[in-house]
Design a protein around this motif. Structure first.
Motif, PDB file in Angstrom:
ATOM      1  N   PHE A 234       2.876  79.487  35.096  1.00  0.00           N
ATOM      2  CA  PHE A 234       2.996  80.694  34.267  1.00  0.00           C
ATOM      3  C   PHE A 234       1.632  81.320  34.012  1.00  0.00           C
ATOM      4  CE2 PHE A 234       2.871  82.653  30.018  1.00  0.00           C
ATOM      5  CZ  PHE A 234       3.753  83.704  30.241  1.00  0.00           C
ATOM      6  N   PHE A 235       0.601  80.477  33.854  1.00  0.00           N
ATOM      7  CA  PHE A 235      -0.750  80.990  33.649  1.00  0.00           C
ATOM      8  C   PHE A 235      -1.174  81.863  34.831  1.00  0.00           C
ATOM      9  CE2 PHE A 235      -5.303  80.776  34.356  1.00  0.00           C
ATOM     10  CZ  PHE A 235      -5.819  81.087  33.112  1.00  0.00           C
ATOM     11  N   ILE A 236      -0.899  81.403  36.058  1.00  0.00           N
ATOM     12  CA  ILE A 236      -1.260  82.169  37.254  1.00  0.00           C
ATOM     13  C   ILE A 236      -0.497  83.484  37.300  1.00  0.00           C
ATOM     14  CG2 ILE A 236      -1.117  82.183  39.788  1.00  0.00           C
ATOM     15  CD1 ILE A 236      -1.653  79.158  39.699  1.00  0.00           C
ATOM     16  N   TRP A 237       0.803  83.432  37.004  1.00  0.00           N
ATOM     17  CA  TRP A 237       1.614  84.650  37.039  1.00  0.00           C
ATOM     18  C   TRP A 237       1.199  85.637  35.959  1.00  0.00           C
ATOM     19  CZ3 TRP A 237       4.153  86.847  40.653  1.00  0.00           C
ATOM     20  CH2 TRP A 237       5.096  87.848  40.364  1.00  0.00           C
ATOM     21  N   SER A 246      -9.987  86.655  39.023  1.00  0.00           N
ATOM     22  CA  SER A 246     -10.911  85.520  38.911  1.00  0.00           C
ATOM     23  C   SER A 246     -10.240  84.321  38.246  1.00  0.00           C
ATOM     24  CB  SER A 246     -12.159  85.926  38.123  1.00  0.00           C
ATOM     25  OG  SER A 246     -12.919  86.888  38.828  1.00  0.00           O
ATOM     26  N   GLU A 247      -9.426  84.575  37.216  1.00  0.00           N
ATOM     27  CA  GLU A 247      -8.719  83.481  36.557  1.00  0.00           C
ATOM     28  C   GLU A 247      -7.693  82.850  37.490  1.00  0.00           C
ATOM     29  OE1 GLU A 247      -7.107  84.426  32.766  1.00  0.00           O
ATOM     30  OE2 GLU A 247      -9.042  85.012  31.895  1.00  0.00           O
ATOM     31  N   ILE A 248      -7.065  83.658  38.330  1.00  0.00           N
ATOM     32  CA  ILE A 248      -6.114  83.119  39.298  1.00  0.00           C
ATOM     33  C   ILE A 248      -6.824  82.184  40.268  1.00  0.00           C
ATOM     34  CG2 ILE A 248      -4.567  83.700  41.208  1.00  0.00           C
ATOM     35  CD1 ILE A 248      -3.944  86.316  39.787  1.00  0.00           C
ATOM     36  N   ILE A 249      -7.987  82.592  40.741  1.00  0.00           N
ATOM     37  CA  ILE A 249      -8.734  81.776  41.696  1.00  0.00           C
ATOM     38  C   ILE A 249      -9.131  80.440  41.078  1.00  0.00           C
ATOM     39  CG2 ILE A 249     -10.905  81.635  42.997  1.00  0.00           C
ATOM     40  CD1 ILE A 249     -10.665  84.680  43.441  1.00  0.00           C
ATOM     41  N   VAL A 250      -9.620  80.461  39.847  1.00  0.00           N
ATOM     42  CA  VAL A 250      -9.995  79.217  39.167  1.00  0.00           C
ATOM     43  C   VAL A 250      -8.774  78.321  38.980  1.00  0.00           C
ATOM     44  CG1 VAL A 250     -10.823  78.250  36.991  1.00  0.00           C
ATOM     45  CG2 VAL A 250     -12.002  80.187  38.018  1.00  0.00           C
ATOM     46  N   ALA A 251      -7.647  78.913  38.577  1.00  0.00           N
ATOM     47  CA  ALA A 251      -6.434  78.132  38.376  1.00  0.00           C
ATOM     48  C   ALA A 251      -5.962  77.503  39.687  1.00  0.00           C
ATOM     49  CB  ALA A 251      -5.334  79.020  37.791  1.00  0.00           C
TER      50      ALA A 251
END
Length: 281
Positions: A234-237, A246-251
């Motif tokens: 859910f965090f990625i979505w 950038s947050e998607i890449i880190v996740a």
């Protein structure tokens, strides 16, 4: 005298470096570091050249630094750090995978021990095994009427097939000599199970468990994108909906690291229980 001491020290240093270079761990660390550095360098170059419309590694690090250094940040609702997101996903995986392991190993041994039962069940296994994990989610939601047990069911149903199938194969691969010896010695079912069946099938069982844990982690990330709430999926979505690339890449990096740790952990336990024998692929 001083030059002789310096010569001996230089000789020892060269000998130590030569020994270190022959070390498999040293080689893996050096080559792995070079591989990661090369990957980041290519990524940086392609992003700066406009080939990929992605932030550069340096941009990702700058924009997500607060996220990285505070993994257990606690806000309100779903506003929590990546550490809590991953722990929530791991809890779901632990429940679903544990159920799949217990039921899958038991069913696999039962089915593998009976040719008639195997012939009756095999068509069902072959039909249900290829069904994608997310295809089970609507069925789980309809049956269970709640997101949390539905997500756990998706993990369970995703992990159980490779566990059952590999356990069946392990039971069927037990040499006939073992069975003949068991008959000659008139071993009880308990002794046959503990002394022959379990040791012979452990490598196969852990092959299924390794596949199952990998599929479980993959499935929960995908399922959480649909069910919402706290979880790395859910965090990625949610980051995508907010255009926080950038947050998607880190996740995604975190997801890969956790998946690797899970796989290696199961493999390590498997090697311990099988006395160092490699699992079967």
């Amino acid at each position: 005298m001083a030059s002789r001491s310096m010569g001996l020290a230089s000789l020892r240093r060269r000998h130590w470096l030569k020994h270190l270079k022959k070390s498999e761990a040293f080689r893996k660390v050096i080559l792995g570091s070079l591989g990661i550095f090369s990957f980041l360098l290519v990524w940086q170059f392609l992003s700066m050249a406009g080939v990929f419309r992605l932030p550069t590694p340096l941009t990702v690090l700058t924009e997500t630094w607060d996220l990285i250094i505070a993994p257990f940040y606690q806000g309100s609702g779903t506003d929590v750090g990546l550490g809590w997101q991953i722990l929530t996903s791991l809890r779901r995986v632990a429940i679903g995978f544990s159920l799949a392991a217990m039921i899958g190993v038991g069913l696999g041994m039962l089915i593998g021990s009976s040719r008639a039962l195997y012939d009756a069940v095999d068509p069902i296994l072959q039909v249900l095994r290829p069904v994608p994990p997310l295809a089970w989610l609507p069925i789980a939601l309809a049956a269970l009427r709640d997101n949390e047990p539905a997500a756990i069911f998706v993990i369970f149903i995703t992990a159980i097939w490779p566990i059952i199938i590999n356990t069946i194969v392990g039971v069927q691969q037990i040499p006939k000599d073992y069975k003949n010896v068991a008959r000659v010695l008139r071993l009880s079912r308990k002794d046959y199970f503990l002394n022959i069946l379990v040791p012979a099938t452990v490598p196969y069982v852990f092959t299924g468990l390794r596949i199952g844990i990998g599929l479980s982690w993959l499935a929960i990330v995908a399922a959480e994108m649909l069910i919402g709430g706290v979880g790395i999926g859910f965090f990625i979505w949610d980051a995508w909906n907010s255009s926080l690339i950038s947050e998607i890449i880190v996740a995604v990096i975190y997801v890969g690291i956790v998946g690797l740790v899970l796989d290696r952990s199961v493999a390590f336990v498997g090697r311990l229980l099988s006395h160092g024998e490699e699992v079967h692929s």
